[in-house]
Design a protein around this motif. Structure first.
Motif, PDB file in Angstrom:
ATOM      1  N   THR A 184     -16.239  42.672 -26.866  1.00  0.00           N
ATOM      2  CA  THR A 184     -17.144  43.688 -27.400  1.00  0.00           C
ATOM      3  C   THR A 184     -16.834  43.959 -28.867  1.00  0.00           C
ATOM      4  O   THR A 184     -15.778  43.564 -29.381  1.00  0.00           O
ATOM      5  N   HIS A 185     -17.734  44.680 -29.510  1.00  0.00           N
ATOM      6  CA  HIS A 185     -17.472  45.048 -30.903  1.00  0.00           C
ATOM      7  C   HIS A 185     -16.283  46.000 -31.000  1.00  0.00           C
ATOM      8  O   HIS A 185     -15.544  45.968 -31.984  1.00  0.00           O
ATOM      9  N   GLU A 186     -16.067  46.806 -29.945  1.00  0.00           N
ATOM     10  CA  GLU A 186     -14.894  47.684 -29.954  1.00  0.00           C
ATOM     11  C   GLU A 186     -13.608  46.862 -29.919  1.00  0.00           C
ATOM     12  O   GLU A 186     -12.639  47.171 -30.622  1.00  0.00           O
ATOM     13  N   GLY A 187     -13.595  45.809 -29.110  1.00  0.00           N
ATOM     14  CA  GLY A 187     -12.438  44.918 -29.062  1.00  0.00           C
ATOM     15  C   GLY A 187     -12.218  44.211 -30.375  1.00  0.00           C
ATOM     16  O   GLY A 187     -11.081  44.069 -30.845  1.00  0.00           O
ATOM     17  N   THR A 188     -13.312  43.780 -30.988  1.00  0.00           N
ATOM     18  CA  THR A 188     -13.220  43.116 -32.292  1.00  0.00           C
ATOM     19  C   THR A 188     -12.624  44.051 -33.332  1.00  0.00           C
ATOM     20  O   THR A 188     -11.721  43.657 -34.084  1.00  0.00           O
ATOM     21  N   MET A 189     -13.087  45.282 -33.376  1.00  0.00           N
ATOM     22  CA  MET A 189     -12.569  46.246 -34.352  1.00  0.00           C
ATOM     23  C   MET A 189     -11.097  46.556 -34.094  1.00  0.00           C
ATOM     24  O   MET A 189     -10.301  46.662 -35.031  1.00  0.00           O
ATOM     25  N   ARG A 190     -10.719  46.681 -32.826  1.00  0.00           N
ATOM     26  CA  ARG A 190      -9.318  46.949 -32.487  1.00  0.00           C
ATOM     27  C   ARG A 190      -8.434  45.787 -32.957  1.00  0.00           C
ATOM     28  O   ARG A 190      -7.347  45.988 -33.482  1.00  0.00           O
ATOM     29  N   MET A 191      -8.912  44.564 -32.761  1.00  0.00           N
ATOM     30  CA  MET A 191      -8.153  43.387 -33.184  1.00  0.00           C
ATOM     31  C   MET A 191      -8.015  43.334 -34.706  1.00  0.00           C
ATOM     32  O   MET A 191      -6.927  43.050 -35.224  1.00  0.00           O
ATOM     33  N   LEU A 192      -9.105  43.600 -35.418  1.00  0.00           N
ATOM     34  CA  LEU A 192      -9.033  43.602 -36.884  1.00  0.00           C
ATOM     35  C   LEU A 192      -8.041  44.651 -37.371  1.00  0.00           C
ATOM     36  O   LEU A 192      -7.230  44.380 -38.262  1.00  0.00           O
ATOM     37  N   GLN A 193      -8.104  45.858 -36.800  1.00  0.00           N
ATOM     38  CA  GLN A 193      -7.188  46.924 -37.215  1.00  0.00           C
ATOM     39  C   GLN A 193      -5.739  46.538 -36.943  1.00  0.00           C
ATOM     40  O   GLN A 193      -4.864  46.752 -37.788  1.00  0.00           O
ATOM     41  N   ALA A 194      -5.469  45.938 -35.792  1.00  0.00           N
ATOM     42  CA  ALA A 194      -4.102  45.510 -35.475  1.00  0.00           C
ATOM     43  C   ALA A 194      -3.636  44.425 -36.438  1.00  0.00           C
ATOM     44  O   ALA A 194      -2.471  44.416 -36.861  1.00  0.00           O
ATOM     45  N   GLY A 195      -4.532  43.528 -36.811  1.00  0.00           N
ATOM     46  CA  GLY A 195      -4.181  42.483 -37.770  1.00  0.00           C
ATOM     47  C   GLY A 195      -3.850  43.053 -39.136  1.00  0.00           C
ATOM     48  O   GLY A 195      -2.891  42.633 -39.788  1.00  0.00           O
ATOM     49  N   ILE A 196      -4.651  44.009 -39.567  1.00  0.00           N
ATOM     50  CA  ILE A 196      -4.402  44.669 -40.852  1.00  0.00           C
ATOM     51  C   ILE A 196      -3.036  45.350 -40.841  1.00  0.00           C
ATOM     52  O   ILE A 196      -2.243  45.199 -41.777  1.00  0.00           O
ATOM     53  N   GLU A 197      -2.768  46.085 -39.770  1.00  0.00           N
ATOM     54  CA  GLU A 197      -1.500  46.812 -39.685  1.00  0.00           C
ATOM     55  C   GLU A 197      -0.309  45.861 -39.724  1.00  0.00           C
ATOM     56  O   GLU A 197       0.668  46.114 -40.432  1.00  0.00           O
ATOM     57  N   ARG A 198      -0.375  44.761 -38.976  1.00  0.00           N
ATOM     58  CA  ARG A 198       0.755  43.822 -38.964  1.00  0.00           C
ATOM     59  C   ARG A 198       0.899  43.138 -40.321  1.00  0.00           C
ATOM     60  O   ARG A 198       2.011  42.962 -40.820  1.00  0.00           O
TER      61      ARG A 198
ATOM     62  N   ILE B 270       0.654  33.340 -37.656  1.00  0.00           N
ATOM     63  CA  ILE B 270       0.770  33.408 -36.203  1.00  0.00           C
ATOM     64  C   ILE B 270       1.207  34.807 -35.760  1.00  0.00           C
ATOM     65  O   ILE B 270       0.705  35.341 -34.765  1.00  0.00           O
ATOM     66  N   GLU B 271       2.117  35.413 -36.496  1.00  0.00           N
ATOM     67  CA  GLU B 271       2.574  36.767 -36.162  1.00  0.00           C
ATOM     68  C   GLU B 271       1.405  37.751 -36.175  1.00  0.00           C
ATOM     69  O   GLU B 271       1.239  38.563 -35.256  1.00  0.00           O
ATOM     70  N   VAL B 272       0.574  37.663 -37.196  1.00  0.00           N
ATOM     71  CA  VAL B 272      -0.575  38.563 -37.301  1.00  0.00           C
ATOM     72  C   VAL B 272      -1.599  38.249 -36.211  1.00  0.00           C
ATOM     73  O   VAL B 272      -2.142  39.154 -35.578  1.00  0.00           O
ATOM     74  N   ALA B 273      -1.839  36.966 -35.950  1.00  0.00           N
ATOM     75  CA  ALA B 273      -2.784  36.573 -34.893  1.00  0.00           C
ATOM     76  C   ALA B 273      -2.323  37.101 -33.534  1.00  0.00           C
ATOM     77  O   ALA B 273      -3.139  37.612 -32.752  1.00  0.00           O
ATOM     78  N   ASN B 274      -1.041  37.004 -33.243  1.00  0.00           N
ATOM     79  CA  ASN B 274      -0.519  37.525 -31.974  1.00  0.00           C
ATOM     80  C   ASN B 274      -0.660  39.038 -31.887  1.00  0.00           C
ATOM     81  O   ASN B 274      -0.939  39.580 -30.810  1.00  0.00           O
ATOM     82  N   ALA B 275      -0.493  39.731 -32.994  1.00  0.00           N
ATOM     83  CA  ALA B 275      -0.683  41.188 -32.994  1.00  0.00           C
ATOM     84  C   ALA B 275      -2.129  41.529 -32.661  1.00  0.00           C
ATOM     85  O   ALA B 275      -2.400  42.492 -31.930  1.00  0.00           O
ATOM     86  N   MET B 276      -3.058  40.717 -33.164  1.00  0.00           N
ATOM     87  CA  MET B 276      -4.471  40.929 -32.872  1.00  0.00           C
ATOM     88  C   MET B 276      -4.745  40.734 -31.381  1.00  0.00           C
ATOM     89  O   MET B 276      -5.470  41.521 -30.771  1.00  0.00           O
ATOM     90  N   LEU B 277      -4.149  39.707 -30.794  1.00  0.00           N
ATOM     91  CA  LEU B 277      -4.333  39.448 -29.362  1.00  0.00           C
ATOM     92  C   LEU B 277      -3.718  40.559 -28.513  1.00  0.00           C
ATOM     93  O   LEU B 277      -4.310  41.004 -27.531  1.00  0.00           O
ATOM     94  N   SER B 278      -2.529  40.997 -28.897  1.00  0.00           N
ATOM     95  CA  SER B 278      -1.841  42.061 -28.143  1.00  0.00           C
ATOM     96  C   SER B 278      -2.653  43.346 -28.109  1.00  0.00           C
ATOM     97  O   SER B 278      -2.588  44.096 -27.133  1.00  0.00           O
TER      98      SER B 278
END
Length: 140
Positions: free
Chosen positions: A11-25, A124-132
């Motif tokens: 969903t778009h909510e999941g996409t936004m959560r992943m982007l935010q987690a990537g930014i933070e990491r 990879i570290e940032v990508a994994n944070a997005m998945l988590s």
């Protein structure tokens, strides 16, 4: 006969959560990144180039995400000897660079993430944070 299947989609909510987690990491590592999320067919559902990230890394991040979604495996899993051939055959839309990971939920690939602008390890570290951030499988 069954002519239809049930499909999970991000969903778009999941996409936004992943982007935010990537930014933070990425901010924690001190390396601005390009972040791309695609669905299972390779269509972009979200992307962001952080301030200070290399603008050409957006293209590699997209290729990493598409590669991971298409192969249902990390982009770096493409054998070294095939990388130039696959890149040439696909016009650069497939890559063996590290930083692309599939979005796997309960054994189903719903898309891919691609991160670029840092070292392979940082990507990879940032990508994994997005998945988590959405409870998807992570990779080493």
């Amino acid at each position: 006969m069954n002519f239809f299947t049930s499909t999970k989609t991000l969903t778009h909510e999941g996409t936004m959560r992943m982007l935010q987690a990537g930014i933070e990491r990425a901010e924690q590592t001190g390396q601005p990144q390009c972040l791309v999320i695609v669905d299972a067919s390779g269509e972009v559902s979200g992307e962001l180039r952080m301030s200070g990230a290399k603008f050409l890394s957006r293209k590699s991040a997209l290729a990493k995400a598409v590669t991971a979604a298409s192969n249902r495996a990390p982009s770096a899993n493409i054998p070294e000897g095939f990388r130039p051939l696959i890149a040439a055959a696909t016009g650069g839309s497939v890559t063996g660079l590290p930083g692309g990971l599939p979005i796997m939920l309960d054994g189903t690939c719903v898309g891919g993430v691609g991160v670029g602008s840092g070292s392979g390890e940082q990507d990879i570290e940032v990508a994994n944070a997005m998945l988590s951030a959405i409870g998807a499988d992570t990779f080493e």
